[in-house]
Design an enzyme around this catalytic site. Structure first.
Site, PDB file in Angstrom:
ATOM      1  CE1 TYR A  65     -12.855 -37.071  -9.563  1.00 20.32           C
ATOM      2  CE2 TYR A  65     -14.197 -35.311 -10.472  1.00 20.32           C
ATOM      3  CZ  TYR A  65     -12.957 -35.903 -10.279  1.00 20.32           C
ATOM      4  OH  TYR A  65     -11.835 -35.332 -10.809  1.00 20.32           O
ATOM      5  CD  GLU A  67     -12.009 -37.717  -5.421  1.00 18.92           C
ATOM      6  OE1 GLU A  67     -13.221 -37.436  -5.571  1.00 18.92           O
ATOM      7  OE2 GLU A  67     -11.063 -36.921  -5.586  1.00 18.92           O
ATOM      8  CG  ASP A 211       4.559 -56.152 -12.236  1.00 22.49           C
ATOM      9  OD1 ASP A 211       3.488 -56.555 -12.757  1.00 22.49           O
ATOM     10  OD2 ASP A 211       5.137 -55.109 -12.596  1.00 22.49           O
ATOM     11  CB  THR A 237      -1.872 -54.686 -16.733  1.00 20.81           C
ATOM     12  OG1 THR A 237      -1.223 -55.816 -17.292  1.00 20.81           O
ATOM     13  CG2 THR A 237      -0.854 -53.629 -16.402  1.00 20.81           C
ATOM     14  CE  LYS A 240       1.377 -55.848 -20.084  1.00 23.15           C
ATOM     15  NZ  LYS A 240       1.097 -54.987 -18.937  1.00 23.15           N
ATOM     16  NE  ARG A 246      -4.296 -49.657 -23.121  1.00 22.38           N
ATOM     17  CZ  ARG A 246      -3.173 -50.361 -23.315  1.00 22.38           C
ATOM     18  NH1 ARG A 246      -2.127 -50.182 -22.534  1.00 22.38           N
ATOM     19  NH2 ARG A 246      -3.083 -51.244 -24.286  1.00 22.38           N
TER      20      ARG A 246
HETATM   21  N1  DSN Z   1       4.602 -52.045 -21.995  1.00 19.80           N
HETATM   22  C1  DSN Z   1       4.346 -53.343 -21.422  1.00 19.80           C
HETATM   23  C2  DSN Z   1       4.870 -54.439 -22.285  1.00 19.80           C
HETATM   24  O1  DSN Z   1       4.791 -54.332 -23.499  1.00 19.80           O
HETATM   25  O2  DSN Z   1       5.347 -55.424 -21.774  1.00 19.80           O
HETATM   26  C3  DSN Z   1       4.856 -53.462 -20.051  1.00 19.80           C
HETATM   27  O3  DSN Z   1       4.451 -52.395 -19.286  1.00 19.80           O
END
Ligand code: DSN
Length: 430
Positions: A65, A67, A211, A237, A240, A246
């Site tokens: 933990y 925080e 974003d 994120t 990707k 993730r």
């Molecule tokens: N689910 C993602 C995508 O496939 O683009 C976006 O959050």
């Protein structure tokens, strides 16, 4: 460090322990790995992390933990995780040339919640791209918290160019004076003009938020222009094109640092996932290498080749092509819906998703399009010639099979997929 680190001393026993204690779950982990290896993975938002990232994710940092932030925690025993988080922050700042980084968001949606928390209050007006033109659920779509708690205004694409309609963005911004203007989404094949958005945001008195979840890996690899110099805040994120664990992250201008940090913790999240933060640190270092930059350039070259190959086979690329890792295709030229195409491809060993196209006459769960992306196949070492083969396989799967894995056509395509993967395997066996 007290012990010499070898796979045996640290990571080696963990899978063996799982096999002993829970063979049912162990078997599912193996069968999912087999699934990832057995097909062409074309989901634009997926990738295959390195073994180093997976090792950090499977570490005992999951037990801790923490925080708060480094040197300002609410629990004792944070000496080592403090070092990990500082490393991740410094690497993120260096990779993106950012004043400030917060590496704690659990996901892209959590990062986006925090951006709203930092810059807006319930009832405020926000503006983003409409989901059915390529935006994202968290940019004010009605079933998301963002659509329920904010007055969301949406811009879209120009019907002719199918690219963002910047005149409409400006008109709507000046009419509605949103607190936040969001650029980015999940099905935008073209580069976004960040300078144009900045100008509009300044004119409308809005905070400019990018974003960058989908394309941040291409920015990290210096293959496309960065939003960081233009935007007040950039959320993304890490799993990707970036090819990390993730998770999510936020970078921002120094003046916004304190409120972004407060919005992540304690406003939106509790304890950070420190194993994920460690994996982000590993990933940021991987992305700062010439090898990763070469990868990012190849992802785009492959996406262009795949988009062109599908276009030549009457599966038209929206906007005529792509500048990024993904392309969006209109299937009406071959008379198949997105839902059917997704099923037919999966039966043939090709994993992709149906996707609404701008001005789609079909419902979103049927859709007239598919979205394809090249991050995974490029990680597997495929090049532009392979993309021509992949385009042909997709076209044949979509037009000559029926979604039944036992269909002779699907079986024949799966055999060709297997042949292609033999020379470009995912997670090759040592
Ligand atoms: N689910 C993602 C995508 O496939 O683009 C976006 O959050």
């Amino acid at each position: 460090m007290s012990n010499e680190v070898t796979p045996e001393t640290y990571y080696g026993p963990s899978f063996a322990a799982l096999v002993d204690s829970d063979p049912q779950v162990a078997e599912l982990l193996v069968s999912e790995l087999d699934r990832q290896r057995a097909g062409l993975q074309l989901i634009a938002s997926e990738n295959q992390t390195s073994p180093a990232v997976l090792a950090a994710l499977g570490s005992t940092l999951s037990n801790k933990y923490a925080e708060g932030y480094p040197d300002k925690r609410y629990y004792g025993g944070c000496s080592e995780v403090d070092k990990v988080e500082k490393l991740a922050i410094e690497r993120a700042k260096a990779l993106f040339g950012a004043d400030h980084a917060n590496v704690q968001p659990h996901s892209g949606a959590s990062a986006n919640q925090a951006v709203y928390g930092a810059f807006a209050a319930p009832g405020d007006t926000i503006m983003g791209m409409s989901l059915d033109h390529g935006g994202h659920l968290t940019h004010g779509f009605k079933v998301s918290f963002s659509g329920k708690w904010f007055n969301a205004v949406h811009y879209g694409v120009d019907p002719e160019t199918e690219d963002i309609d910047y005149d409409q963005v400006r008109d709507l911004a000046l009419e509605h004076r949103p607190k936040l203007i969001i650029a980015g989404g999940s099905a935008i094949p073209r580069l976004i003009d960040f300078a144009a958005f900045r100008e509009i945001a300044d004119e409308a008195g809005a905070v400019f938020w990018v974003d960058a979840a989908h394309f941040i890996g291409l920015v990290a690899g210096q293959a496309i222009p960065s939003p960081v110099p233009h935007a007040d805040v950039v959320s993304f994120t890490t799993h990707k094109v970036l090819r990390g664990p993730r998770g999510g992250a936020i970078v921002c201008k120094a003046e916004h640092a304190a409120k972004v940090d407060r919005a992540v913790f304690p406003m939106m999240q509790g304890g950070p996932l420190m194993h994920g933060v460690a994996a982000k640190a590993v990933n940021f270092a991987e992305c700062a290498t010439p090898a990763y930059q070469e990868y990012a350039r190849q992802v785009i070259a492959n996406a262009r080749s795949l988009a062109a190959g599908l276009g030549e086979r009457d599966i038209r690329p929206i906007t005529g092509g792509t500048d990024t890792h993904l392309s969006l295709h209109d299937l009406r030229g071959v008379g198949v819906t997105g839902a059917d195409a997704e099923l037919r491809c999966e039966a043939a060993g090709i994993v992709l998703n149906k996707n609404a196209i701008p001005f789609d006459p079909e419902k979103p769960n049927i859709a007239s399009g598919i979205r394809v992306g090249t991050p995974s196949l490029t990680t597997q070492g495929m090049g532009t010639d392979d993309m021509t083969v992949v385009a042909d396989l997709i076209h044949r799967a979509v037009t000559t099979t029926d979604g039944d894995p036992d269909h002779a056509g699907a079986r024949a395509i799966r055999a060709e997929v297997t042949d292609l993967l033999a020379s470009h395997p995912a997670y090759p066996h040592p």
